[in-house]
Design a protein around this motif. Structure first.
Motif, short mmCIF file in Angstrom:
data_model
loop_
_atom_site.label_atom_id
_atom_site.label_comp_id
_atom_site.label_asym_id
_atom_site.label_seq_id
_atom_site.Cartn_x
_atom_site.Cartn_y
_atom_site.Cartn_z
N GLU A 199 -9.42 -3.17 2.93
CA GLU A 199 -9.68 -4.47 3.55
C GLU A 199 -8.78 -5.54 2.93
O GLU A 199 -8.19 -6.36 3.61
CB GLU A 199 -11.15 -4.84 3.34
CG GLU A 199 -11.58 -5.98 4.25
CD GLU A 199 -12.96 -6.48 3.89
OE1 GLU A 199 -13.84 -5.66 3.59
OE2 GLU A 199 -13.15 -7.72 3.93
N TYR A 200 -8.67 -5.43 1.60
CA TYR A 200 -7.83 -6.40 0.90
C TYR A 200 -6.38 -6.29 1.38
O TYR A 200 -5.72 -7.30 1.65
CB TYR A 200 -7.91 -6.15 -0.61
CG TYR A 200 -7.09 -7.14 -1.39
CD1 TYR A 200 -7.62 -8.38 -1.72
CD2 TYR A 200 -5.78 -6.84 -1.75
CE1 TYR A 200 -6.86 -9.30 -2.40
CE2 TYR A 200 -5.01 -7.77 -2.43
CZ TYR A 200 -5.56 -8.99 -2.76
OH TYR A 200 -4.80 -9.90 -3.42
N ILE A 201 -5.92 -5.06 1.50
CA ILE A 201 -4.53 -4.84 1.90
C ILE A 201 -4.27 -5.36 3.31
O ILE A 201 -3.28 -6.04 3.57
CB ILE A 201 -4.19 -3.34 1.78
CG1 ILE A 201 -4.08 -2.96 0.29
CG2 ILE A 201 -2.91 -2.99 2.51
CD1 ILE A 201 -4.14 -1.48 0.03
N ILE A 202 -5.18 -5.03 4.23
CA ILE A 202 -5.01 -5.50 5.61
C ILE A 202 -4.99 -7.02 5.66
O ILE A 202 -4.17 -7.65 6.32
CB ILE A 202 -6.18 -4.97 6.49
CG1 ILE A 202 -6.02 -3.47 6.70
CG2 ILE A 202 -6.24 -5.68 7.83
CD1 ILE A 202 -4.77 -3.08 7.46
N ASP A 213 0.81 -1.22 0.00
CA ASP A 213 0.00 0.00 0.00
C ASP A 213 0.85 1.27 0.00
O ASP A 213 0.34 2.37 -0.06
CB ASP A 213 -0.92 0.02 1.22
CG ASP A 213 -0.15 -0.22 2.52
OD1 ASP A 213 0.98 -0.70 2.44
OD2 ASP A 213 -0.70 0.07 3.59
N ALA A 214 2.15 1.11 0.06
CA ALA A 214 3.02 2.27 0.25
C ALA A 214 2.88 3.31 -0.86
O ALA A 214 3.00 4.49 -0.61
CB ALA A 214 4.47 1.81 0.37
N HIS A 215 2.63 2.83 -2.10
CA HIS A 215 2.63 3.79 -3.21
C HIS A 215 1.23 4.16 -3.68
O HIS A 215 1.07 4.87 -4.65
CB HIS A 215 3.43 3.21 -4.39
CG HIS A 215 4.73 2.64 -3.95
ND1 HIS A 215 5.75 3.43 -3.48
CD2 HIS A 215 5.16 1.37 -3.87
CE1 HIS A 215 6.76 2.65 -3.14
NE2 HIS A 215 6.42 1.40 -3.35
N GLU A 216 0.22 3.65 -3.01
CA GLU A 216 -1.13 3.95 -3.45
C GLU A 216 -1.70 5.04 -2.55
O GLU A 216 -1.69 4.92 -1.33
CB GLU A 216 -2.00 2.69 -3.38
CG GLU A 216 -1.68 1.70 -4.48
CD GLU A 216 -2.42 0.39 -4.31
OE1 GLU A 216 -3.56 0.40 -3.81
OE2 GLU A 216 -1.82 -0.66 -4.67
N ASP A 217 -2.23 6.09 -3.18
CA ASP A 217 -2.76 7.19 -2.37
C ASP A 217 -4.22 6.92 -2.02
O ASP A 217 -4.56 6.72 -0.87
CB ASP A 217 -2.63 8.51 -3.14
CG ASP A 217 -1.21 8.72 -3.61
OD1 ASP A 217 -0.30 8.29 -2.88
OD2 ASP A 217 -1.02 9.27 -4.71
N ALA A 218 -5.04 6.93 -3.06
CA ALA A 218 -6.47 6.76 -2.80
C ALA A 218 -6.77 5.29 -2.53
O ALA A 218 -6.34 4.42 -3.27
CB ALA A 218 -7.27 7.24 -4.00
#
Ligand code: CMP
Length: 692
Positions: free
Chosen positions: A244-247, A232-237
């Motif tokens: 939820e997917y990232i977590i 998620d480091a490079h995604e802003d929005a």
């Protein structure tokens, strides 16, 4: 065919109707079209007929429409009739484009796993056929093609194969990995084998954890895991779904770490990059309220890491000595119980290196020192005045056999055979090297009258002693041994010592018998050794059991006719049963059946495990068309798991009543051994000359 141009209005009309409204003429029409679809060509006529009634037609006008998202639950299987779709994966973007006639979405259905990719329509006006999950399960699940190949950028990255359902096995997974790129296999693992809903006994995760060092170095693995964790480091929005997917994915990475440490224990902490990553992970988990539940897992891993580091600091500077004959002796250890001591790569070992005229120098080096360095140092000390390219480091066995070490080989001293010696020699003069006189004689050891020691006590202490040696062997050492230490630069010292011990026990039996001139004493000894084998078997020390029985079956012993004639038939019968158990025919079937019924703790016959490893290694390529041959990794992991199983319960033997405990313990820790068969046979001849 109509479907290749896009179905005409009639067909669309039929396929949009609920199945019970489709007439038999209509179904016939659909069926005739299904015959032309490549994705269905492997299916039988009756299945195609069934499909005719349940296929649903879907048309989408807009390019960019998302059909489903990576991570979603799988609800349907699709065939693309017209247009094209992109296969998109988090962190990678578009990995493939599927075209008319291709199908997708089977994986999640068959494996009950989340979608492995997002499917995005690439053009306007796409046509699809859809089969929903309940129909798919009913009609297709069991007949679906055996092999599934996933491609990225036009190349295979993962090959899955259906597993035949085995009785009693409840693996939730219908597809198992046959081969793949390391990165794709890791991705597949994280997506399908980790997360809340995973149960079953699918060994893919464990296989990967035990064998990845063969195809994916730790540094690379940690790198990939860190990428996943920080996806998620490079995604802003971020939409809430994205979040939820990232977590969810972060949780999987943490779980992976936990399983990794469980599977390989301290070996996971040996690489500094892993420790850094774990600390990183811990900090991030602390800072993220969404990962609250994961804190206890991370702390647990941190605690284990701290314990390992503390233990390592305490035992730093362990020192070993390799006596001219026999086992390495621990001279110094920070540990309270030196017997439990594991040999570590940076422990020092003191050993001798000889040269052609039998003069020697004594060296002290860390275990992981390369043969090249040892060679150079020894040459210098022995004043050979030759460049390293002219010299070789070589073992001369007690029978005069020579084996040359590779320059990048490590754990050299422990790798020697029992009475072997290390030599540095000019390459061209290798043939002139001869063994030392002392290599033929018995090794140093306690000289004691065996008769007075209790056999049960002997077996008991042999088992305790060997349990500690067995305990020190890491599963990874089997891989290093099989693929060659020099590929990894990792020592196999603990395994070496355990294997030396096997030979030591075996040749101890022979040495004792052929160096006993009195017939009646020999008869007593043979009886004692048969009893010893029986006790070792009872204690489930099969390594020592094999060693003793093989010692008794050695030519130098079996030819002692006068001795065997005086052995009571009861004993001879027991011995025949033992010999049947160690019989190597049909791939050691007798032993495998026997050991298969045992419960841990037990000490396995290690040479057979190594043979299984070598067999898997030599019979199978590691890489197939640029993909890791994971079937081979699975085979090797099976053997490595055997070791884990054997040690899965601690040894809790009932001690026999102590009679001469101190003497027994010092006696069994180092036997007097001759390991030169020619010498042993000559001695055997001397005690019982062949009858004319
Ligand atoms: P499934 O996981 O059900 O949903 C996404 C689908 O994309 C997947 O099944 C495959 O059928 C298809 N697919 C094609 N190429 C790939 C790929 N390289 N990785 C993952 N899925 C792929």
């Amino acid at each position: 065919a109509l479907f290749q141009r896009g179905p005409d209005a009639t067909l669309r009309m039929i396929l949009r109707k609920p199945s019970h409204e489709r007439t038999s003429e209509e179904l016939e029409l659909v069926f005739e079209e299904l015959v032309h679809i490549a994705a269905l060509s492997h299916l039988s006529t009756s299945i195609k007929r069934e499909l005719s009634s349940i296929f649903v037609f879907e048309a989408h006008a807009q390019a960019g429409t998302i059909l489903f998202n990576q991570g979603d639950e799988g609800r349907s299987w699709y065939i693309l009739l017209k247009g094209s779709v992109d296969v998109v994966i988090h962190g990678k973007g578009t990995v493939a484009t599927l075209k008319t006639g291709d199908d997708f979405g089977k994986l999640a259905l068959i494996n009950d796993a989340p979608r492995a990719a997002t499917i995005v329509l690439k053009e306007n006006n796409c046509h699809l056929l859809r089969v929903d999950k309940e129909h798919f399960n009913r009609i297709l699940r069991d007949v679906e093609a055996n092999t599934l190949r996933l491609q990225e950028h036009g190349k295979d990255v993962l090959v899955l194969e259906r597993v035949a359902k085995q009785r009693g096995q409840h693996s939730a997974f219908k597809y198992t990995v046959m081969s793949g790129t390391p990165a794709k296999m890791l991705e597949h693992l994280l997506e399908t084998r980790l997360g809340q809903s995973v149960g079953g006994m699918d060994p893919f995760l464990d296989d990967f954890l035990l064998t990845h060092i063969v195809f994916m170095p730790v540094v690379q693995l940690v790198d990939e895991l860190a990428n996943y964790f920080h996806c998620d480091a490079h995604e802003d929005a971020q939409t809430p779904e994205d979040r939820e997917y990232i977590i969810n994915f972060k949780k999987r990475v943490i779980q992976f770490m936990q399983k990794w440490v469980m599977a390989v224990r301290h070996a996971a902490f040996e690489e500094p990059s892993v420790c850094d990553f774990i600390e990183d992970l811990a900090a991030e988990v602390e800072a993220d309220p969404d990962l609250n539940e994961e804190t206890s897992i991370v702390h647990n891993v941190l605690t284990q890491m701290a314990r390992y580091q503390e233990d390592r600091n305490q035992n730093a500077g362990q020192k070993w000595k390799l006596p001219p004959n026999g086992q390495p002796i621990c001279l110094f250890s920070g540990n309270a119980t030196p017997s439990k001591t594991v040999i570590r790569p940076d422990d020092d070992i003191i050993f001798r290196v000889y040269c052609a005229d039998h003069t020697y120098c004594t060296l002290r080096f860390p275990m992981h020192t390369t043969a090249e360095l040892i060679k150079a140092c020894a040459a210098d000390k022995l004043q050979l005045n030759r460049g390293p390219e002219d010299l070789v480091l070589v073992e001369v066995k007690s029978n005069g056999e020579r084996s040359v070490f590779k320059d990048n080989d490590v754990s050299i001293p422990t790798g020697l055979s029992l009475n072997g010696r290390l030599f540095v020699s000019v390459k061209d003069h290798l043939d002139a090297l001869t063994q030392l006189q002392e290599q033929e004689g018995p090794t140093e050891g306690v000289d004691i009258d065996l008769e007075i020691l209790s056999t049960k006590e002997l077996a008991y202490h042999i088992t305790l002693f060997e349990w500690d040696l067995f305990w020190a062997v890491h599963e990874y050492e089997l891989l290093y041994h099989t693929f060659g230490r020099h590929h990894f630069g990792k020592i196999t010292a603990n395994l070496d010592v355990f294997l030396r011990r096997f030979n030591e026990v075996q040749y101890w039996i022979v040495t004792e018998l052929v160096s006993t001139p009195s017939l009646s004493k020999r008869v007593g000894l043979v009886r004692k050794f048969i009893k010893l084998a029986a006790y070792c078997k009872e204690y489930q020390n099969l390594n020592a059991f094999f060693a003793v029985v093989m010692g008794l079956s050695n030519m130098a012993v079996s030819r002692l006719q006068q001795t065997w004639e005086k052995i009571p038939s009861k004993f001879r019968k027991i011995f025949q049963e033992f010999e049947a158990l160690i019989d190597p025919s049909r791939n050691h079937r007798a032993y495998r059946v026997f050991v298969g019924k045992l419960q841990p703790p037990l000490i396995p016959f290690m040479p057979l495990l190594l043979k299984d490893m070598t067999f898997a290694h030599e019979g199978n390529k590691t890489s197939l068309d640029g993909l890791v041959n994971f079937e081979k990794m699975h085979m090797m992991a099976q053997t490595m798991r055997t070791i884990r199983f054997c040690r899965s319960r601690s040894l809790g033997l009932e001690p026999p009543s102590p009679k001469s405990e101190g003497e027994v313990r010092s006696y069994i820790s180092s036997f007097r051994v001759i390991d030169n068969q020619r010498v042993l046979t000559a001695m055997s001849q001397k005690v019982e000359p062949t009858r004319k």
